[in-house]
Design an enzyme around this catalytic site. Structure first.
Site, mmCIF file in Angstrom:
data_model
loop_
_atom_site.group_PDB
_atom_site.id
_atom_site.type_symbol
_atom_site.label_atom_id
_atom_site.label_comp_id
_atom_site.label_asym_id
_atom_site.label_seq_id
_atom_site.Cartn_x
_atom_site.Cartn_y
_atom_site.Cartn_z
ATOM 1 N N GLY A 76 42.144 40.951 50.493
ATOM 2 C CA GLY A 76 41.487 40.267 49.465
ATOM 3 C C GLY A 76 42.337 40.615 48.469
ATOM 4 O O GLY A 76 42.964 39.783 47.800
ATOM 5 N N THR A 77 42.982 41.735 48.208
ATOM 6 C CA THR A 77 44.017 42.164 46.934
ATOM 7 C C THR A 77 45.037 41.350 47.287
ATOM 8 O O THR A 77 45.261 40.983 45.903
ATOM 9 C CB THR A 77 43.825 43.759 47.788
ATOM 10 O OG1 THR A 77 42.727 43.733 47.435
ATOM 11 C CG2 THR A 77 45.030 44.774 46.870
ATOM 12 N N ASN A 161 30.932 41.357 43.194
ATOM 13 C CA ASN A 161 31.326 42.099 44.158
ATOM 14 C C ASN A 161 29.496 43.093 44.188
ATOM 15 O O ASN A 161 29.580 43.816 45.190
ATOM 16 C CB ASN A 161 32.780 42.679 44.617
ATOM 17 C CG ASN A 161 33.181 43.293 43.594
ATOM 18 O OD1 ASN A 161 32.847 42.516 42.900
ATOM 19 N ND2 ASN A 161 33.651 44.276 43.691
ATOM 20 N N ALA A 217 38.491 39.285 55.752
ATOM 21 C CA ALA A 217 37.513 39.591 56.930
ATOM 22 C C ALA A 217 36.588 40.546 57.361
ATOM 23 O O ALA A 217 35.595 40.016 58.092
ATOM 24 C CB ALA A 217 38.563 39.246 58.446
ATOM 25 N N CYS A 342 36.291 50.051 45.457
ATOM 26 C CA CYS A 342 38.091 49.653 45.410
ATOM 27 C C CYS A 342 38.021 50.991 43.668
ATOM 28 O O CYS A 342 38.468 51.056 42.994
ATOM 29 C CB CYS A 342 38.359 48.248 44.792
ATOM 30 S SG CYS A 342 38.091 47.413 46.212
#
Length: 395
Positions: A76-77, A161, A217, A342
């Site tokens: 995603g990053t 998130n 994923a 993160c």
């Protein structure tokens, strides 16, 4: 749930999910069957390429887009950075100076979105940061009022998130489409990071009315190290990397077929079993909500109505150190988190801080996120530890 060799409670699905067995099986099949580089022109390479495009087509059908609009990434990053940088750099390449480029985002986006945009902001582009209301939801009118003639990109996440709040992306998308039709322009492009969403919400682009989407994923019971970006064909964007013709010349590097197979299978399972999963996990989460009502000094962060069914983010105001509380949970066999995984070295949650209210909330956040394997027994253990933490501080 049984996790590892002990009876442990895993309550950090927002950080990463457990690999689905069917996903692992499909990955092993791809690894054993397609051994060649899909760019090679001999038989094994052609077979690998056919499998790659078959998997891409599966993803396209699941998201209601065309297969050439799917680009596989490392996660995603990378997808977020590529889409944001790509749209902005395409304007710069056309000779538009940075000060004449405007971007809209929210202050509760994932750090990969915010830091990418801030990098361009240092170069002179204009940025409007939308502040959510106290329920953790960005208001449609705040976004649309911020649009200017020079706005090229709007990036608003589908689901937060940390606190799990669901943003009104479809409504924003409908207004953006109307704006573009009225001005006969292809801008602004609307992008949404939906990494947290597939297990719980429909992510089809037509339903969301967006132009670009980010997926990862390992947030949907798939493997780590593989994600995807969906970019509609009308969007102009430059690649983040150069040096190869893979992924339609937009993302050079040899594709990992086993990881792509894992991504595809995970998305398929996320879509096909969603209704049953949502119903089961919502009951588990709501039980914890009920149990926390009897614990002093707990604040629930964000809306409970427009929220993922697997998320509960609370602040225990009497905590002196949220990370120490995580270690206490760990000692009692519970894996949970504080803030986004993160964020390292941050003393408070910028997401919770943006909601206003008691300033202690941002420093004392605890995030519990559940999945298909979560049980009522897990919830009772979490509630017991929360109560003990509260009692210790209130003696």
């Amino acid at each position: 749930m049984i996790w590892g060799n002990k009876k442990r409670v895993y309550a950090d699905y927002a950080s990463t999910t457990l690999l689905n067995r069917e996903v692992a099986r499909h990955m092993r099949y791809a690894e054993r069957t397609y051994i060649a580089n899909p760019s090679s022109i001999y038989k094994e390479g052609v077979d690998a390429h056919v499998f790659l495009e078959h998997e891409r087509e599966r993803v396209a059908r699941l998201l209601s887009v065309r297969s050439h609009e799917i680009y596989f990434t490392s996660g995603g990053t990378e997808a977020n950075a590529t889409i944001i940088s790509g749209v902005i750099n395409s304007r710069i390449k056309k000779g538009i100076v940075p000060r004449d480029i405007h971007v809209i985002t929210s202050i509760i986006e994932h750090s990969s979105v915010l830091e990418t945009i801030r990098t361009f902001e240092k170069q002179g582009i204009r940025v409007t940061y939308i502040i959510p209301h106290t329920d953790g939801i960005v208001r449609v009118e705040d976004v649309t009022k911020a649009v200017r003639p020079e706005t090229v990109l709007i990036s608003i996440m589908y689901v937060n998130n940390e606190i799990g709040t669901i943003q009104p992306i479809s409504k924003i998308g409908g207004i953006v489409r109307k704006m573009r039709a009225e001005t006969m322009s292809e801008y602004p492009v609307l992008h949404s990071d939906a990494s947290q969403a597939p297990l719980w919400l429909d992510c089809s682009l037509e339903g969301l009315r967006i132009d670009a989407l980010t997926l990862d994923a390992h947030k949907m019971e798939g493997p780590r190290g593989i994600g995807a970006m969906v970019v509609k064909s009308h969007v102009l964007w430059e690649p983040l990397m150069v040096g190869g013709g893979q992924e339609f010349g937009k993302r050079p590097t040899t594709e990992s077929l086993s990881l792509i197979a894992g991504f595809t299978e995970a998305l398929a399972h996320a879509v096909h079993d969603r209704e049953r999963r949502v119903e089961k996990v919502r009951k588990v989460r709501d039980t914890l909500v009920s149990l926390t009502k009897n614990i002093p000094d707990i604040v629930i962060n964000g809306s409970l109505v427009y929220r993922l069914p697997n998320n509960l983010n609370v602040s225990l105001l009497t905590l002196s150190d949220a990370e120490l509380a995580i270690l206490i949970f760990d000692k009692h066999g519970v894996a949970c988190s504080t803030k986004s995984s993160c964020l390292k070295g941050e003393e408070e949650s910028y997401t919770v801080k943006s909601l206003g209210g008691d300033p202690r909330c941002a420093r004392t956040t605890l995030r519990f996120s559940f999945g298909p394997h979560s049980t009522m027994s897990d919830i009772r253990r979490i509630a017991t530890v929360l109560a003990r933490l509260s009692e210790q501080k209130n003696k």
